[in-house]
Design a protein around this motif. Structure first.
Motif, PDB file in Angstrom:
ATOM      1  N   THR A 314     -13.149  -1.407  57.413  1.00  0.00           N
ATOM      2  CA  THR A 314     -14.358  -1.626  58.470  1.00  0.00           C
ATOM      3  C   THR A 314     -15.545  -2.073  57.993  1.00  0.00           C
ATOM      4  OG1 THR A 314     -15.008   0.770  58.602  1.00  0.00           O
ATOM      5  CG2 THR A 314     -13.099   0.301  59.769  1.00  0.00           C
ATOM      6  N   LEU A 315     -15.879  -1.730  56.706  1.00  0.00           N
ATOM      7  CA  LEU A 315     -17.155  -1.888  56.221  1.00  0.00           C
ATOM      8  C   LEU A 315     -18.324  -1.079  56.863  1.00  0.00           C
ATOM      9  CD1 LEU A 315     -17.381  -5.962  55.749  1.00  0.00           C
ATOM     10  CD2 LEU A 315     -16.407  -4.168  54.118  1.00  0.00           C
ATOM     11  N   GLU A 316     -17.896  -0.035  57.389  1.00  0.00           N
ATOM     12  CA  GLU A 316     -18.891   0.916  57.791  1.00  0.00           C
ATOM     13  C   GLU A 316     -19.334   1.729  56.504  1.00  0.00           C
ATOM     14  OE1 GLU A 316     -19.997   1.713  60.813  1.00  0.00           O
ATOM     15  OE2 GLU A 316     -18.915   0.407  62.088  1.00  0.00           O
ATOM     16  N   THR A 317     -20.695   1.858  56.476  1.00  0.00           N
ATOM     17  CA  THR A 317     -21.210   2.641  55.297  1.00  0.00           C
ATOM     18  C   THR A 317     -20.816   4.312  55.474  1.00  0.00           C
ATOM     19  OG1 THR A 317     -22.920   1.111  55.154  1.00  0.00           O
ATOM     20  CG2 THR A 317     -23.470   3.270  54.320  1.00  0.00           C
ATOM     21  N   THR A 318     -20.358   4.881  54.611  1.00  0.00           N
ATOM     22  CA  THR A 318     -19.942   6.208  54.419  1.00  0.00           C
ATOM     23  C   THR A 318     -20.891   7.106  53.804  1.00  0.00           C
ATOM     24  OG1 THR A 318     -18.297   5.707  52.776  1.00  0.00           O
ATOM     25  CG2 THR A 318     -17.505   5.616  55.012  1.00  0.00           C
ATOM     26  N   ALA A 319     -21.496   6.636  52.867  1.00  0.00           N
ATOM     27  CA  ALA A 319     -22.495   7.058  52.099  1.00  0.00           C
ATOM     28  C   ALA A 319     -23.423   6.281  51.283  1.00  0.00           C
ATOM     29  CB  ALA A 319     -21.666   8.016  51.081  1.00  0.00           C
ATOM     30  N   ARG A 320     -24.487   6.805  51.249  1.00  0.00           N
ATOM     31  CA  ARG A 320     -25.573   6.164  50.323  1.00  0.00           C
ATOM     32  C   ARG A 320     -26.097   6.944  49.164  1.00  0.00           C
ATOM     33  NH1 ARG A 320     -31.249   5.412  50.212  1.00  0.00           N
ATOM     34  NH2 ARG A 320     -31.367   7.349  51.944  1.00  0.00           N
ATOM     35  N   VAL A 321     -26.235   6.655  47.991  1.00  0.00           N
ATOM     36  CA  VAL A 321     -26.520   7.323  46.634  1.00  0.00           C
ATOM     37  C   VAL A 321     -27.898   6.666  46.094  1.00  0.00           C
ATOM     38  CG1 VAL A 321     -25.794   7.837  44.567  1.00  0.00           C
ATOM     39  CG2 VAL A 321     -24.075   7.737  46.196  1.00  0.00           C
ATOM     40  N   GLU A 322     -28.823   7.461  45.960  1.00  0.00           N
ATOM     41  CA  GLU A 322     -30.010   7.223  45.363  1.00  0.00           C
ATOM     42  C   GLU A 322     -29.828   7.265  43.686  1.00  0.00           C
ATOM     43  OE1 GLU A 322     -32.996   9.736  46.750  1.00  0.00           O
ATOM     44  OE2 GLU A 322     -32.949   8.634  48.902  1.00  0.00           O
ATOM     45  N   THR A 323     -29.715   5.971  43.166  1.00  0.00           N
ATOM     46  CA  THR A 323     -29.584   6.142  41.719  1.00  0.00           C
ATOM     47  C   THR A 323     -31.034   5.926  40.939  1.00  0.00           C
ATOM     48  OG1 THR A 323     -29.369   3.750  41.897  1.00  0.00           O
ATOM     49  CG2 THR A 323     -27.440   4.967  42.080  1.00  0.00           C
ATOM     50  N   ASP A 324     -30.761   5.928  39.662  1.00  0.00           N
ATOM     51  CA  ASP A 324     -32.038   6.179  38.652  1.00  0.00           C
ATOM     52  C   ASP A 324     -32.666   4.741  38.722  1.00  0.00           C
ATOM     53  OD1 ASP A 324     -31.224   8.820  38.107  1.00  0.00           O
ATOM     54  OD2 ASP A 324     -30.046   8.101  36.699  1.00  0.00           O
ATOM     55  N   GLY A 325     -31.866   3.697  38.828  1.00  0.00           N
ATOM     56  CA  GLY A 325     -32.240   2.301  38.611  1.00  0.00           C
ATOM     57  C   GLY A 325     -31.286   1.445  39.426  1.00  0.00           C
ATOM     58  N   VAL A 326     -31.509   0.309  39.270  1.00  0.00           N
ATOM     59  CA  VAL A 326     -30.657  -1.020  39.732  1.00  0.00           C
ATOM     60  C   VAL A 326     -29.365  -1.007  38.869  1.00  0.00           C
ATOM     61  CG1 VAL A 326     -30.454  -3.416  40.071  1.00  0.00           C
ATOM     62  CG2 VAL A 326     -32.653  -2.158  41.079  1.00  0.00           C
ATOM     63  N   VAL A 327     -28.144  -0.949  39.924  1.00  0.00           N
ATOM     64  CA  VAL A 327     -27.013  -0.758  39.197  1.00  0.00           C
ATOM     65  C   VAL A 327     -26.235  -2.152  39.374  1.00  0.00           C
ATOM     66  CG1 VAL A 327     -24.728  -0.020  39.601  1.00  0.00           C
ATOM     67  CG2 VAL A 327     -26.604   1.363  40.391  1.00  0.00           C
ATOM     68  N   HIS A 328     -25.536  -2.545  37.833  1.00  0.00           N
ATOM     69  CA  HIS A 328     -25.098  -3.770  37.686  1.00  0.00           C
ATOM     70  C   HIS A 328     -23.589  -3.402  37.663  1.00  0.00           C
ATOM     71  CE1 HIS A 328     -29.197  -5.399  37.012  1.00  0.00           C
ATOM     72  NE2 HIS A 328     -29.205  -4.207  36.360  1.00  0.00           N
ATOM     73  N   GLN A 329     -22.854  -4.063  36.560  1.00  0.00           N
ATOM     74  CA  GLN A 329     -21.406  -3.930  36.754  1.00  0.00           C
ATOM     75  C   GLN A 329     -20.699  -2.664  36.927  1.00  0.00           C
ATOM     76  OE1 GLN A 329     -19.735  -5.751  33.321  1.00  0.00           O
ATOM     77  NE2 GLN A 329     -17.651  -6.267  34.508  1.00  0.00           N
ATOM     78  N   ILE A 330     -20.254  -2.273  38.157  1.00  0.00           N
ATOM     79  CA  ILE A 330     -19.426  -1.213  38.613  1.00  0.00           C
ATOM     80  C   ILE A 330     -18.169  -1.102  37.974  1.00  0.00           C
ATOM     81  CG2 ILE A 330     -19.152   0.317  40.483  1.00  0.00           C
ATOM     82  CD1 ILE A 330     -21.170  -1.296  42.114  1.00  0.00           C
ATOM     83  N   ARG A 331     -18.022  -0.007  37.296  1.00  0.00           N
ATOM     84  CA  ARG A 331     -16.617   0.545  36.957  1.00  0.00           C
ATOM     85  C   ARG A 331     -16.135   1.645  37.738  1.00  0.00           C
ATOM     86  NH1 ARG A 331     -13.902  -3.987  35.309  1.00  0.00           N
ATOM     87  NH2 ARG A 331     -15.062  -4.971  33.615  1.00  0.00           N
ATOM     88  N   ILE A 332     -14.704   1.902  38.266  1.00  0.00           N
ATOM     89  CA  ILE A 332     -14.129   2.562  38.902  1.00  0.00           C
ATOM     90  C   ILE A 332     -12.718   2.945  37.957  1.00  0.00           C
ATOM     91  CG2 ILE A 332     -13.343   3.787  40.935  1.00  0.00           C
ATOM     92  CD1 ILE A 332     -15.140   1.967  42.670  1.00  0.00           C
ATOM     93  N   THR A 333     -12.588   4.165  37.436  1.00  0.00           N
ATOM     94  CA  THR A 333     -11.280   4.377  36.813  1.00  0.00           C
ATOM     95  C   THR A 333     -10.192   4.736  37.866  1.00  0.00           C
ATOM     96  OG1 THR A 333     -11.541   6.865  36.603  1.00  0.00           O
ATOM     97  CG2 THR A 333     -12.390   5.230  34.848  1.00  0.00           C
ATOM     98  N   LYS A 334      -9.059   4.332  37.597  1.00  0.00           N
ATOM     99  CA  LYS A 334      -7.923   4.553  38.524  1.00  0.00           C
ATOM    100  C   LYS A 334      -7.595   6.247  38.326  1.00  0.00           C
ATOM    101  CE  LYS A 334      -5.456   0.255  37.725  1.00  0.00           C
ATOM    102  NZ  LYS A 334      -4.471  -0.331  37.206  1.00  0.00           N
ATOM    103  N   PRO A 335      -7.225   6.793  39.546  1.00  0.00           N
ATOM    104  CA  PRO A 335      -6.928   8.070  39.730  1.00  0.00           C
ATOM    105  C   PRO A 335      -5.787   8.635  38.761  1.00  0.00           C
ATOM    106  CG  PRO A 335      -6.865   7.092  41.947  1.00  0.00           C
ATOM    107  CD  PRO A 335      -6.835   5.818  41.039  1.00  0.00           C
ATOM    108  N   ASP A 336      -6.143   9.887  38.607  1.00  0.00           N
ATOM    109  CA  ASP A 336      -4.965  10.496  37.499  1.00  0.00           C
ATOM    110  C   ASP A 336      -3.557  10.474  38.133  1.00  0.00           C
ATOM    111  OD1 ASP A 336      -6.960  10.920  35.761  1.00  0.00           O
ATOM    112  OD2 ASP A 336      -7.256  13.007  36.293  1.00  0.00           O
TER     113      ASP A 336
END
Length: 336
Positions: A314-336
Motif C-alpha cells: 500500500t506504500l503507507e508509512t508504518t514507521a519513521r526512524v530518526e537516524t544519525d545522518g543521511v542513509v545511503h545503500q541500505i542492506r537487509i539480511t534475510k530472516p534466519d
C-alpha cells in the motif's frame, strides 16, 4: 535516534529475524538495526561510507567509502587492533601499486561492529556487492570507468577492470554466476566474471542505468535516472520500460511489482508487473535509497537524517526512524 510509529500494525508485523545496516556518510558510521528498527550498534570511524554489502556467512560488512586519500597517507593508517602487521602491509598498495589516490574498503565484524581489515582500492567507491558464495566483493569506481574485485579469502584486489563510463551499481546474478554492473555513461549493463576478472558481455539500454535490483525470475530492474524511467531487462535486452518521472534513484523488484524512489517528486512509486497498475505515495522529502525485506520497504531521504518504513503493498508509512545522518545503500539480511 528514535522510532516514530504511524501505524501500530506496522510495528507488530512479522516475527522473523533480520538485520538492517545503514551507511551514514556524513557522520562516518554504519548503523545496525534489528527488524523492529531498534538500534543494535554502530560501526564508527569509517570515512564517508556510501556503498555497503553484507557477507552473513562470514559475519562481515563490506563498506565502501566516497573519500579518497593519497596512497602514502592510506599506508600510514592505523591497522585494526587484532590484525597482524604482515597481513596489514599486504593489503596496502591497492590493486595496481604505485602512487595516486585510493579509498579504503573496510571489513567490519557484525558481531561486535569492529573493523577487522582495511583494503585499499583505486579511486572512490560508490556501491558494493558480494556474490552468493561470499568469495568476491565488487566495488564500483564511477571516476575510473571500472570496478575492483576483492577476494574475501585473502583480501587481494584486482582492478580497476573496465566496464564502461560511470559504473554506478552492481548486483549479483546467482543463477548465471556473474555480477551485473550498470554503466550510466554509455547506457549498458556489463556481465562480469569475478573469478576470471573479465567482462563477458554488455547489454545496451535506451538510457543510462544507475541503481538496479534483481527479481527472483532473473529480471533486472534498472533505474534510468536521466530518462525518468525503469528498464526491465531480461536476457540480452529490454523487456519493458516503465515511465515514472521525477529523477529516479533507488529501485527494487520482486515477483509482484517494481518499486522506485522518484526523488524529485518526493514520491515512492509501485508498479504491478502483471497489470501495470500504479500506486504513488509521498513518505516525505526526497526519497532516496530503497530496500525490500522482512521489516518492510525501507526508504531513506537524501534531504534529511531519517528512514521510513512503508507497507510494500500500500506504500503507507508504518514507521519513521530518526537516524544519525543521511542513509545511503541500505542492506537487509534475510530472516534466519
Amino acid at each position: 535516534m528514535r522510532i516514530v510509529p504511524t501505524l501500530i500494525a506496522g510495528l507488530l508485523a512479522g516475527t522473523a529475524h533480520a538485520d538492517v545496516f545503514l551507511p551514514q556518510g556524513d557522520v562516518g558510521s554504519v548503523l545496525h538495526l534489528n527488524d523492529a528498527l531498534e538500534v543494535v550498534g554502530r560501526v564508527d570511524g569509517v570515512e564517508n561510507p556510501h556503498g555497503l554489502a553484507v557477507a552473513p556467512g562470514r559475519g562481515l560488512l563490506v563498506i565502501g567509502s566516497l573519500a579518497q586519500t593519497a596512497r602514502e597517507e592510506a599506508a600510514e593508517m592505523d591497522k585494526p587492533a587484532d590484525m597482524d602487521a604482515d597481513a596489514h602491509d599486504a593489503h596496502h598498495g591497492g590493486a595496481s601499486g604505485g602512487t595516486g589516490s585510493v579509498s579504503i574498503v573496510t571489513l567490519a565484524r557484525i558481531a561486535d561492529h569492529e573493523p577487522m581489515a582495511r583494503v585499499e582500492v583505486p579511486g572512490m567507491v560508490h556501491h558494493v556487492e558480494v556474490d552468493a558464495t561470499e568469495r568476491y566483493a565488487v566495488v564500483t569506481h564511477p571516476g575510473l570507468e571500472g570496478v575492483s574485485i576483492i577476494d574475501l579469502d585473502d583480501l587481494s584486489v584486482r582492478g580497476p577492470i573496465r566496464t564502461g563510463p560511470e559504473p554506478e551499481y552492481a548486483v549479483y546474478d546467482a543463477k548465471a554466476g556473474v555480477f551485473l554492473v550498470s554503466n550510466a555513461g554509455n547506457g549498458t549493463i556489463s556481465r562480469l566474471d569475478a573469478a576470471r576478472g573479465i567482462v563477458l558481455s554488455n547489454v545496451p539500454l535506451d538510457g543510462g542505468p544507475k541503481h538496479m535490483d534483481l527479481a527472483p525470475d532473473g529480471t533486472v530492474a534498472a533505474a534510468l535516472a536521466d530518462e525518468d524511467a525503469v528498464a526491465l531487462v531480461s536476457g540480452d535486452g529490454i523487456e519493458a520500460s516503465i515511465d515514472v518521472g521525477g529523477t529516479l534513484h533507488g529501485v527494487q523488484i520482486d515477483a509482484q511489482a517494481v518499486t522506485v524512489a522518484a526523488t524529485e517528486r518526493d514520491m515512492v512509486v509501485r508498479v504491478d508487473r502483471e497489470t501495470g497498475e500504479r500506486l504513488e505515495r509521498s513518505p516525505g522529502t526526497e526519497p532516496y535509497h530503497v530496500a525490500l525485506g522482512a521489516p518492510g520497504l525501507l526508504v531513506s531521504s537524501s534531504a534529511s537524517a531519517e528512514l521510513w518504513r512503508l507497507d510494500p503493498m500500500t506504500l503507507e508509512t508504518t514507521a519513521r526512524v530518526e537516524t544519525d545522518g543521511v542513509v545511503h545503500q541500505i542492506r537487509i539480511t534475510k530472516p534466519d
